[in-house]
Design a protein around this motif. Sequence first.
Motif, PDB file in Angstrom:
ATOM      1  N   GLY A 140       0.825  -1.213   0.000  1.00  0.00           N
ATOM      2  CA  GLY A 140       0.000   0.000   0.000  1.00  0.00           C
ATOM      3  C   GLY A 140       0.852   1.253   0.000  1.00  0.00           C
ATOM      4  N   PHE A 143       2.847   1.490  -3.384  1.00  0.00           N
ATOM      5  CA  PHE A 143       1.965   1.852  -4.500  1.00  0.00           C
ATOM      6  C   PHE A 143       1.695   3.353  -4.485  1.00  0.00           C
ATOM      7  N   GLU A 144       1.404   3.905  -3.296  1.00  0.00           N
ATOM      8  CA  GLU A 144       1.166   5.357  -3.241  1.00  0.00           C
ATOM      9  C   GLU A 144       2.421   6.126  -3.655  1.00  0.00           C
ATOM     10  N   THR A 147       3.183   5.590  -7.507  1.00  0.00           N
ATOM     11  CA  THR A 147       2.162   6.217  -8.352  1.00  0.00           C
ATOM     12  C   THR A 147       2.311   7.735  -8.302  1.00  0.00           C
ATOM     13  N   ALA A 148       2.525   8.270  -7.106  1.00  0.00           N
ATOM     14  CA  ALA A 148       2.674   9.717  -6.950  1.00  0.00           C
ATOM     15  C   ALA A 148       3.927  10.213  -7.683  1.00  0.00           C
ATOM     16  N   ALA A 151       3.522   9.969 -11.519  1.00  0.00           N
ATOM     17  CA  ALA A 151       2.548  10.922 -12.065  1.00  0.00           C
ATOM     18  C   ALA A 151       3.117  12.342 -12.043  1.00  0.00           C
ATOM     19  N   VAL A 157       0.010  15.063 -12.694  1.00  0.00           N
ATOM     20  CA  VAL A 157      -0.640  15.682 -11.541  1.00  0.00           C
ATOM     21  C   VAL A 157       0.382  16.547 -10.808  1.00  0.00           C
ATOM     22  N   ARG A 159       1.247  17.224  -7.034  1.00  0.00           N
ATOM     23  CA  ARG A 159       1.047  17.043  -5.604  1.00  0.00           C
ATOM     24  C   ARG A 159       2.403  17.126  -4.941  1.00  0.00           C
TER      25      ARG A 159
ATOM     26  N   GLN B  48      -8.040  12.313 -15.300  1.00  0.00           N
ATOM     27  CA  GLN B  48      -7.724  12.275 -13.863  1.00  0.00           C
ATOM     28  C   GLN B  48      -8.847  12.867 -13.016  1.00  0.00           C
ATOM     29  N   ASP B  94      -8.088  -0.324  -6.844  1.00  0.00           N
ATOM     30  CA  ASP B  94      -7.098   0.288  -7.721  1.00  0.00           C
ATOM     31  C   ASP B  94      -7.452   1.765  -7.971  1.00  0.00           C
ATOM     32  N   ALA B  97      -7.126   3.885  -4.603  1.00  0.00           N
ATOM     33  CA  ALA B  97      -5.716   4.032  -4.201  1.00  0.00           C
ATOM     34  C   ALA B  97      -4.964   4.940  -5.180  1.00  0.00           C
ATOM     35  N   THR B  98      -5.284   4.839  -6.463  1.00  0.00           N
ATOM     36  CA  THR B  98      -4.607   5.664  -7.468  1.00  0.00           C
ATOM     37  C   THR B  98      -4.978   7.136  -7.305  1.00  0.00           C
ATOM     38  N   TRP B 100      -6.072   8.605  -4.630  1.00  0.00           N
ATOM     39  CA  TRP B 100      -5.440   9.079  -3.392  1.00  0.00           C
ATOM     40  C   TRP B 100      -3.965   9.404  -3.644  1.00  0.00           C
ATOM     41  N   ALA B 101      -3.269   8.535  -4.375  1.00  0.00           N
ATOM     42  CA  ALA B 101      -1.841   8.755  -4.661  1.00  0.00           C
ATOM     43  C   ALA B 101      -1.643  10.004  -5.526  1.00  0.00           C
ATOM     44  N   PHE B 102      -2.593  10.256  -6.440  1.00  0.00           N
ATOM     45  CA  PHE B 102      -2.509  11.459  -7.283  1.00  0.00           C
ATOM     46  C   PHE B 102      -2.730  12.727  -6.452  1.00  0.00           C
ATOM     47  N   PHE B 139      -5.694  -0.556   1.721  1.00  0.00           N
ATOM     48  CA  PHE B 139      -5.469  -0.593   0.268  1.00  0.00           C
ATOM     49  C   PHE B 139      -4.769  -1.894  -0.138  1.00  0.00           C
TER      50      PHE B 139
END
Lengths: 183, 183
Positions: A140, A143-144, A147-148, A151, A157, A159, B48, B94, B97-98, B100-102, B139
Amino acid sequence: MPHHRSDVLDRAISLLDRGGLASLTMRRLGTELEVQPSAIYHHFESKQVLLAAVADEILARGARPRTAVEWPDRLREICVELRQAMLACTDGADVVATVWAFGLGASAPVADLEKVLTDAGAPDELVAVASRTLVHYVFGHAFEEQTARQAVRLGAVERSLESLPDFDLGLDLVIDGLRARLA
Amino acid sequence: MPHHRSDVLDRAISLLDRGGLASLTMRRLGTELEVQPSAIYHHFESKQVLLAAVADEILARGARPRTAVEWPDRLREICVELRQAMLACTDGADVVATVWAFGLGASAPVADLEKVLTDAGAPDELVAVASRTLVHYVFGHAFEEQTARQAVRLGAVERSLESLPDFDLGLDLVIDGLRARLA
């Protein structure tokens, strides 16, 4: 066959690292290796089997010498290694977590955690629960983070990456829960 | 415009639930609604932004009355609700979680967890770490469970679903870690 299995696997990981999971198709891999897709299927009977081999190779490349002695440190060592291995390849967390969910591979970290917990005298049920809880936390979190970062790098994005939570502090929280059970 | 924003969102969730994340494209959504993709972009400026609205709607649909009083039970209630909301829609884990990560949405569960922890007297750093550790565990667990169930249902893999780890036991382990800090 013009290619060894290990060559196909190397190229699959290179494709994944350059373009992410969406770019890893049997067709594209064939084009990269200048062979028909059937030549890929000779080594890997399906996309799932290829993905499983990719996940295991990502983990193997991330293997580090293990030196910790006490069980909390041994658990930490395995979790840190797992996280770093996944973060080292584009979409690595997604690939490893997916292959684990498929039940097709990426099972070494859980087996290693189980062994440490068994050595520490945890009862069987706690071994099963704790090893999976640790792995789910690592998946978990990774993945965050991945992915962050991906991106933001792609400009998809905006952030703050500074708000990414500290991995070690969360891991300590889970280990503290385990410590309370093993005390 | 021939459609309200809520109609477009409803259809996007229906498309996701039927075909998974790969099937949710602006083009396909336009075809479903019999409008040009530009009509979708009128309501959602990017893929997005649409995905973020989908994630928040998945969470809103999963909202349940909250009745727990003690902080460990309040944390459990939020985590169980989050898990069930994600499992209720194909690829829900998916997507949530995606997003949230963005950093684009799906932030309600973390905000709710933070409030419970603050109410329980946890210091700020622990509030931040514990809320995210809980969410990462949820997640990770939901992603494994959903990926496994979907793959087995599609006949893509054969794995025993009985080996899926118990969600509540892992959650208790994290909460025990927190209890040790708050004692």
